[in-house]
Design an enzyme around this catalytic site. Structure first.
Site, PDB file in Angstrom:
ATOM      1  N   THR A 129       3.230  -0.556 -35.091  1.00  6.78           N
ATOM      2  CA  THR A 129       1.912  -0.375 -34.510  1.00  6.78           C
ATOM      3  C   THR A 129       0.937  -0.494 -35.670  1.00  6.78           C
ATOM      4  O   THR A 129       1.353  -0.756 -36.792  1.00  6.78           O
ATOM      5  CB  THR A 129       1.861   1.032 -33.838  1.00  6.78           C
ATOM      6  OG1 THR A 129       2.847   1.066 -32.806  1.00  6.78           O
ATOM      7  CG2 THR A 129       0.528   1.376 -33.237  1.00  6.78           C
TER       8      THR A 129
ATOM      9  N   GLU B 229       5.912  -3.253 -24.219  1.00  7.26           N
ATOM     10  CA  GLU B 229       5.602  -1.832 -24.066  1.00  7.26           C
ATOM     11  C   GLU B 229       6.388  -1.136 -22.968  1.00  7.26           C
ATOM     12  O   GLU B 229       6.551   0.088 -22.977  1.00  7.26           O
ATOM     13  CB  GLU B 229       4.104  -1.681 -23.786  1.00  7.26           C
ATOM     14  CG  GLU B 229       3.514  -0.422 -24.341  1.00  7.26           C
ATOM     15  CD  GLU B 229       3.511  -0.418 -25.855  1.00  7.26           C
ATOM     16  OE1 GLU B 229       4.177   0.471 -26.417  1.00  7.26           O
ATOM     17  OE2 GLU B 229       2.869  -1.278 -26.470  1.00  7.26           O
TER      18      GLU B 229
END
Length: 580
Positions: free
Chosen positions: A395, A434
Site C-alpha cells: 500500500t 482487494e
C-alpha cells in the site's frame, strides 16, 4: 493562469533537475512526506501555486500512481483523514473498493473448500469496484480549491516524460514477473524480454497520461461511465492473457461502477496521554485496533520502565487488540460492530489484567467481550474468535499540510504488489485485488457480500494536543499497518524518540499469531536479546515492515516532514520554506 504557464511551473518543479532527496525536512508553510520524490514534488508544486493540502494530497497520490504503481493507483481505493483548520474538525473520506453486486459469501469457495489464495489474487475474481477516483472527486469538491485538471497536471507530466526506474522498483517487478507475464498489457509496460526493467531505465506511461487527461476533462464521471468504464469492466470480466494462459474472470458490471459511492464518515476518536487521536473508522479496522491497544497501554507508565519491558507490553497489548479486531470488525453497513465497547477505557482495563508483565502469551489469545461496555440493553451474539486472514502488505501512505493549517493523512492501495496484475489495456493502470481482504469462509463478520467493503487495516492518523495539531502518522503494510502506527506512537510519545527516530526504529509486529514478525537483522540484536527474558517469539522469515510518513507540528510554529530513512529506498520530505 494560462495552461502554458502552469505547465512551465510544473516542469520547473518536477523536471529533470534532481532535487536532493531527504527523508526529514523542517520549515514553515506547507509540508509533504511521501515515499516518492516525484510525488512529494508534485504536492509542493500545487502548494506553491496556492492550492491547499487536499489539492496537494490528490496531486501526490496521482503521481504515486505513476511512480509506485504496484502499491496504489486509480484502480484501487483508500482512506483519507482530513483536518479542516478553519472549522477545527476532522473528517474521514472512505473510498474503499466494494464487492460487485453478484458477490455472495460463497464466492471464494469451491465445493465448500476455500479457493487457493494466490490463484484468486491474479484473476478477475479478486477485483473490487475501484473507489480512488470518486474519493479524490469528493475531497476536491468538498474541501479543495482546485479541479482535476489542476491537480492531475504534475502526474501527467511525470507519466509523459518518464521517470528513472530505481533498484527498489526493479526489485518489486522482479518479485512479480510470474504474475505480470500472464497479462500482455502488464508485461508490455513493466517487463523487458520477460524480465524486470533494470534500474536506470526511463519508464514512460503514455496510456496513463491519456487516462489522467480524460479525467482532467471529464472528471469522475469519465471513470465511472463511458468508454473507460467499459474498458475496466472488460478487463475484469475477460482478462486478456498471454497465449496458453487462462485466469478466471470476475463479475463486475457497468452498473457496479456507475453505482459506486464514497462515504464521508465521522473519524474514530481516541485519547492517549493528553493527545486526541483521530483515525479511520470502519470498514478500516486501523483506528479502532490501534486506539484499543493504546488504551490498554495507558495503564502503565511506559516512560518509567526499561525499554525492553515497554516493548513487551506493546506487543501483548497489540496481541489482545488483534484478537478483538479479528472477531468483531467489518463493514459497518453490514455488521453491527461493538466499537464503543472496544474503545471503552473500562474495557481496556479489563483486557490489561490478562497481560503478564513478565511473560508473553503462549500463542494466540481469545477475543474479549466488549458488549457489557457498550451501554446497550440489547443482547447481541458473541462472535467466536476468528483466525487472522491473509492480508497483503503493499500500500502507500502520504501526509500533507498547508500554510492555512489544513492537514491530510492519506493511505490508499491496490492491495498486493501489483494488485491483480491486470493492467487495463490502453489505459496504463493496474486493477486491485482487494476482494481477497474478505475472509474466504465464515461464519465471520468479514465474509464477502454484494456491495460490501472488505475490512482494511489502513490507519491514517492525526493527533491533536490542547486542541492544536501535534503530529500525523500512517503506513502501508497490510495488517502490519496497525502495529507500525501503534509502535511509532509509543516510540514518539512514551519512549521520547524524535519522529524520525520513531519511524526508523526496528519494527515488531504482533498480530495475535504464533510469533511476532520482525525485520531483517533483528534476531540476535541487542534489542532482541533484551526481550528474550519475556519469552517473545520471532518469525523465522523477517521482512521489511511498512513505509511510514509523518508530519510533526512543532511548538515554535514550524513543521517537520518525516519519511523513511532506509526502508523502501528512502522517502522524500519537503517543506515550503526550510528553517535555518
Amino acid at each position: 493562469m494560462t495552461q502554458r504557464l502552469v505547465a512551465t511551473i510544473l516542469l520547473t518543479a518536477i523536471g529533470t533537475v534532481a532535487i536532493a532527496k531527504t527523508p526529514v525536512a523542517t520549515g514553515t508553510g506547507g509540508a509533504v512526506a511521501t515515499i516518492s520524490e516525484q510525488a512529494s514534488q508534485s504536492a509542493m508544486a500545487i502548494l506553491n501555486r496556492g492550492g491547499n493540502a487536499i489539492d496537494a494530497a490528490v496531486a501526490a497520490a496521482a503521481t504515486l500512481g505513476v511512480t509506485d504503481p504496484f502499491s496504489c493507483g486509480i484502480g484501487g481505493g483508500g482512506f483519507m483523514v482530513v483536518y479542516l483548520a478553519r472549522e477545527k474538525r476532522v473528517i474521514a473520506i472512505d473510498h474503499r473498493e466494494t464487492a460487485p453486486a453478484a458477490f455472495t459469501p460463497a464466492v471464494f469457495l469451491d465445493n465448500g473448500k476455500e479457493m487457493d489464495f494466490e490463484t484468486v489474487v491474479a484473476s478477475g475474481q479478486s477485483i473490487g469496484v475501484p473507489g480512488t477516483v470518486r474519493g479524490w472527486d469528493e475531497a476536491l469538491r468538498r474541501y479543495g480549491t482546485m479541479s482535476f485538471k489542476d491537480v492531475l497536471a504534475p502526474a501527467i507530466d511525470v507519466a509523459s516524460r518518464g521517470f528513472t526506474v530505481t533498484a527498489n522498483f526493479s526489485r518489486l517487478v522482479d518479485g512479480n514477473t510470474e504474475k505480470f507475464r500472464r497479462f500482455p498489457a502488464t508485461a508490455a509496460l513493466y517487463l523487458k524480454d520477460g524480465k524486470a526493467l533494470p534500474p536506470g531505465t526511463l519508464l514512460k506511461n503514455p496510456d496513463l497520461a491519456r487516462t489522467y487527461r480524460t479525467l482532467a476533462r471529464g472528471g469522475a464521471k469519465a471513470f465511472y461511465e463511458g468508454p473507460l468504464a467499459r474498458a475496466i469492466v472488460d478487463a475484469a470480466r475477460r482478462p486478456a492473457t498471454a497465449p496458453g494462459m487462462t485466469v478466471p474472470g470476475g463479475t463486475m458490471t457497468l452498473a457496479d461502477l456507475a453505482d459506486y459511492e464514497a462515504r464521508i464518515r465521522q473519524p474514530v476518536r481516541g485519547t492517549y496521554r493528553g493527545y486526541e487521536l483521530y483515525g479511520m473508522p470502519l470498514p478500516s479496522s486501523g483506528g479502532v485496533t490501534a486506539f484499543e491497544a493504546l488504551n490498554i497501554l495507558e495503564g502503565w507508565n511506559l516512560k518509567a520502565l526499561p525499554r525492553a519491558q515497554a516493548e513487551h507490553l506493546y506487543l501483548e497489548a497489540s496481541r489482545l487488540a488483534f484478537a478483538d479486531r479479528n472477531a468483531y470488525l467489518a463493514d459497518p453497513e453490514y455488521t453491527d460492530a461493538p466499537v464503543a465497547g472496544l474503545l471503552s477505557k473500562e474495557y481496556a482495563a479489563q483486557r490489561r489484567k490478562t497481560i503478564d508483565p513478565a511473560r508473553a502469551a503462549a500463542g494466540p489469545v481469545p477475543a474479549g467481550d466488549p458488549y457489557p461496555f457498550q451501554q446497550d440493553a440489547s443482547v447481541p451474539l458473541r462472535p467466536a474468535t476468528a483466525k487472522l486472514q491473509q492480508e497483503s502488505a503493499h500500500t502507500t501512505h502520504l501526509a500533507v499540510s498547508d500554510s492555512q493549517g489544513n492537514i491530510v493523512s492519506y493511505t490508499f492501495t491496490i492491495e498486493s504488489w501489483g494488485g491483480s496484475g491486470i493492467v487495463v489495456p490502453g489505459h496504463g493502470f493496474l486493477l486491485n485485488n482487494e476482494m481477497t481482504d474478505f475472509d474466504f469462509s465464515g461464519p465471520a463478520p468479514n465474509v464477502p457480500e454484494a456491495g460490501k467493503r472488505p475490512r482494511s487495516s489502513m490507519a491514517p492518523t492525526i493527533a491533536l494536543k490542547d486542541g492544536r495539531p501535534a503530529f500525523t502518522i500512517g503506513s502501508p503494510g497490510g495488517a502490519t499497518i496497525i502495529t507500525t502506527v501503534l509502535q511509532t506512537i509509543v516510540n514518539h510519545v512514551d519512549l521520547g524518540m524524535r519522529m524520525d527516530q520513531a519511524v526508523d526504529a526496528p519494527r515488531l509486529s504482533e498480530r495475535n499469531g504464533a510469533a511476532t514478525d520482525v525485520e531483517p537483522g533483528f534476531a540476535g540484536s541487542a534489542q532482541a536479546t533484551a526481550l528474550a527474558p519475556f519469552a517473545q517469539r520471532w518469525s523465522n522469515q523477517p521482512e521489511e515492515i511498512g513505509a511510514a510518513n509523518a508530519l510533526v507540528f512543532n511548538q515554535d510554529g514550524t513543521v517537520t516532514a518525516v519519511s523513511e530513512g532506509h526502508r523502501h529506498g528512502t522517502g522524500s520530505a519537503l517543506v515550503q520554506k526550510k528553517a535555518h
